[in-house]
Structures are given as structure tokens and as C-alpha cells.
Design a protein around this motif. Structure first.
Motif, PDB file in Angstrom:
ATOM      1  N   PRO A  50       0.805  -1.230   0.000  1.00 39.50           N
ATOM      2  CA  PRO A  50       0.000   0.000   0.000  1.00 39.50           C
ATOM      3  C   PRO A  50       0.835   1.276   0.000  1.00 39.50           C
ATOM      4  CG  PRO A  50      -0.877  -1.588   1.565  1.00 39.50           C
ATOM      5  CD  PRO A  50       0.426  -2.140   1.089  1.00 39.50           C
ATOM      6  N   GLY A  51       1.941   1.289   0.765  1.00 41.66           N
ATOM      7  CA  GLY A  51       2.769   2.488   0.816  1.00 41.66           C
ATOM      8  C   GLY A  51       3.338   2.855  -0.536  1.00 41.66           C
ATOM      9  N   ALA A  71     -10.085   7.208 -11.062  1.00 43.77           N
ATOM     10  CA  ALA A  71      -9.817   5.820 -10.667  1.00 43.77           C
ATOM     11  C   ALA A  71      -8.469   5.695  -9.958  1.00 43.77           C
ATOM     12  CB  ALA A  71      -9.855   4.912 -11.897  1.00 43.77           C
ATOM     13  N   ILE A  72      -7.469   6.459 -10.396  1.00 45.65           N
ATOM     14  CA  ILE A  72      -6.148   6.402  -9.756  1.00 45.65           C
ATOM     15  C   ILE A  72      -6.229   6.936  -8.334  1.00 45.65           C
ATOM     16  CG2 ILE A  72      -3.802   7.331  -9.814  1.00 45.65           C
ATOM     17  CD1 ILE A  72      -4.118   7.360 -12.925  1.00 45.65           C
ATOM     18  N   LEU A  73      -6.953   8.040  -8.147  1.00 51.14           N
ATOM     19  CA  LEU A  73      -7.108   8.572  -6.789  1.00 51.14           C
ATOM     20  C   LEU A  73      -7.876   7.591  -5.910  1.00 51.14           C
ATOM     21  CD1 LEU A  73      -6.728  10.724  -4.689  1.00 51.14           C
ATOM     22  CD2 LEU A  73      -8.700  11.961  -5.641  1.00 51.14           C
ATOM     23  N   GLU A  74      -8.861   6.942  -6.474  1.00 47.99           N
ATOM     24  CA  GLU A  74      -9.606   5.921  -5.732  1.00 47.99           C
ATOM     25  C   GLU A  74      -8.659   4.810  -5.270  1.00 47.99           C
ATOM     26  OE1 GLU A  74     -13.415   3.927  -4.603  1.00 47.99           O
ATOM     27  OE2 GLU A  74     -12.818   5.981  -5.032  1.00 47.99           O
ATOM     28  N   ALA A  79      -5.528   2.500  -0.798  1.00 44.69           N
ATOM     29  CA  ALA A  79      -4.225   2.059  -0.298  1.00 44.69           C
ATOM     30  C   ALA A  79      -3.880   2.777   1.008  1.00 44.69           C
ATOM     31  CB  ALA A  79      -3.148   2.321  -1.346  1.00 44.69           C
ATOM     32  N   ILE A  80      -4.251   4.056   1.114  1.00 45.72           N
ATOM     33  CA  ILE A  80      -4.047   4.792   2.369  1.00 45.72           C
ATOM     34  C   ILE A  80      -4.831   4.129   3.494  1.00 45.72           C
ATOM     35  CG2 ILE A  80      -4.517   6.962   3.575  1.00 45.72           C
ATOM     36  CD1 ILE A  80      -3.999   8.412   0.915  1.00 45.72           C
ATOM     37  N   GLU A  81      -6.075   3.780   3.198  1.00 46.68           N
ATOM     38  CA  GLU A  81      -6.915   3.117   4.195  1.00 46.68           C
ATOM     39  C   GLU A  81      -6.298   1.783   4.628  1.00 46.68           C
ATOM     40  OE1 GLU A  81     -11.564   1.665   4.693  1.00 46.68           O
ATOM     41  OE2 GLU A  81     -10.658   1.794   2.688  1.00 46.68           O
ATOM     42  N   GLN A  99      -0.389  13.878  -0.403  1.00 47.44           N
ATOM     43  CA  GLN A  99       0.771  13.225  -1.001  1.00 47.44           C
ATOM     44  C   GLN A  99       0.345  12.338  -2.172  1.00 47.44           C
ATOM     45  OE1 GLN A  99       2.387  11.262   2.465  1.00 47.44           O
ATOM     46  NE2 GLN A  99       3.815  12.938   2.901  1.00 47.44           N
ATOM     47  N   ALA A 100      -0.770  11.643  -2.001  1.00 48.61           N
ATOM     48  CA  ALA A 100      -1.264  10.780  -3.072  1.00 48.61           C
ATOM     49  C   ALA A 100      -1.640  11.594  -4.301  1.00 48.61           C
ATOM     50  CB  ALA A 100      -2.473   9.982  -2.571  1.00 48.61           C
TER      51      ALA A 100
END
Length: 205
Positions: A50-51, A71-74, A79-81, A99-100
Motif C-alpha cells: 500500500p505504501g 480511478a487512480i485517486l480511488e 491504499a491509504i486506508e 501526497q497521493a
């Protein structure tokens, strides 16, 4: 999370004129998801977690109104979650979200598309802020987020290297540095024969 914005018809076009003038056909969600999955599967096979997904860099050279960007932000937000559940790192989740976003770059020839992408990604980011932190973002966070988005999603012509992309670095304590990116390093460009040379070649036939 669901995307409530649907500005194009079921065939993925706004109008026949825009298809003719801009070559504009929007990628459908099914194809977007399939292509994102291919990339992510490759990352997982390479042992990335995820990191790495949160910080992975993406460049969308013809972003349209942001179907891939959404979709990329999703992907990055999920992954942050996941990262927060598995290995909490102490970084504020609202900063992690910035950062994302800062690792996603995009360009499109249509100002209309870019403006719509700005709004879509900002709304999506605000929705994920609420989901991840349990609270709506403050005004300053939203302003900062929008400023990052405007620097990362720009009007330009990727093939002919016209436009200014930006590198945005967000530190773990929220310090943000923005600087123009050397566009020529992203794409070598397409070499076109000079018009005079083309004209001479036709005359010689």
C-alpha cells in the motif's frame, strides 16, 4: 465511492464535432478499471504494498475530464486506508491524501476537460477526506488541495510538448514545494518533416 459526474453519453463522446476536431473519445469505466488492475497486479507481483501504491507516480498524457485520474485517486485512497490499518505510520491522513494527489500528473488539450477534471478530483478528494478522517476538510486544506490539483492537471499538448507540468512534494509534516517540471524529459516528441521539405518531396514525384 461512486462518481456522480457523467458529462458524456454512453458512447463516450460529447459531440461528433469534438471527435472530429480533438479526437475526443472518453474511456469507459470498465476499460479504465481493467487497465488500472493490470498495473496494480504488476506492482503487487513485484512485492509493492500500500505504501508504494500511495507514492507511485502516474502520468496521464490525454486525461480528458479525468476518468483515469478519478480511478487512480480511488486506488491510492484505498491504499491509504489499507496502509493505516496494517502499519500505522503516524502521518496525518489528510496529509497522506495530499501526497497521493501530488503524485498524479495529467495533461489535456481541452481547457474544458481540464477544468472539469479539476472539479471532479477535488470533490473526490474531499469525499475521501471525510471517509478516512471522519470529518470534512477545513477550508485551508481544500484550498491547498485545489492548488495542488491545478498544478498537476494542466492544459497542453503532450505529443508536441506544449504546456507546463509541475513537481509537487508534500512532506510528512505538510510542507509543500512546487516547481515546474522539465517537460522534455517526459516525452521525446514526434519529429515532423519541415513543411518546405514536404513540399519539395511532393514536387519531385
Amino acid at each position: 465511492m461512486r462518481d456522480a459526474v457523467s458529462p458524456v453519453n454512453r458512447k463516450g463522446i460529447r459531440s461528433k464535432d469534438r471527435v472530429r476536431d480533438l479526437g475526443e473519445v472518453f474511456t469507459q469505466p470498465r476499460e479504465v478499471d481493467a487497465m488500472i488492475k493490470l498495473v496494480v497486479d504488476g506492482m503487487i507481483e513485484n512485492g509493492e504494498g500500500p505504501g508504494e501504491i500511495v507514492h507511485s507516480t502516474w502520468l496521464e498524457p490525454t486525461c480528458g475530464n479525468g476518468n483515469f485520474l478519478w480511478a487512480i485517486l480511488e486506488l491510492k485512497a484505498r491504499a491509504i486506508e489499507q496502509e493505516n490499518h496494517e502499519t500505522p505510520h503516524g502521518v496525518d491522513l489528510s496529509i497522506r491524501l495530499l501526497q497521493a494527489i501530488s503524485s498524479i500528473s495529467a495533461i489535456d488539450i481541452s481547457p474544458e476537460n481540464v477544468g472539469e477534471a479539476h472539479v471532479r478530483i477535488l470533490r473526490h478528494a474531499i469525499g475521501w477526506h471525510l471517509y478516512l478522517t471522519g470529518s470534512e476538510p477545513g477550508k485551508q486544506w481544500a484550498i491547498t488541495c485545489y492548488d495542488i490539483i491545478k498544478h498537476k492537471i494542466v492544459v497542453g499538448d503532450f505529443l508536441n510538448r506544449c504546456g507546463v507540468l509541475h513537481e509537487v512534494h508534500v512532506s510528512d509534516d505538510g510542507v509543500i514545494v512546487i516547481k515546474p517540471h522539465d517537460f522534455t524529459t517526459l516525452h521525446p516528441g514526434i519529429k515532423k518533416a519541415p513543411k518546405k521539405a514536404k513540399r519539395k518531396a511532393r514536387n519531385d514525384v
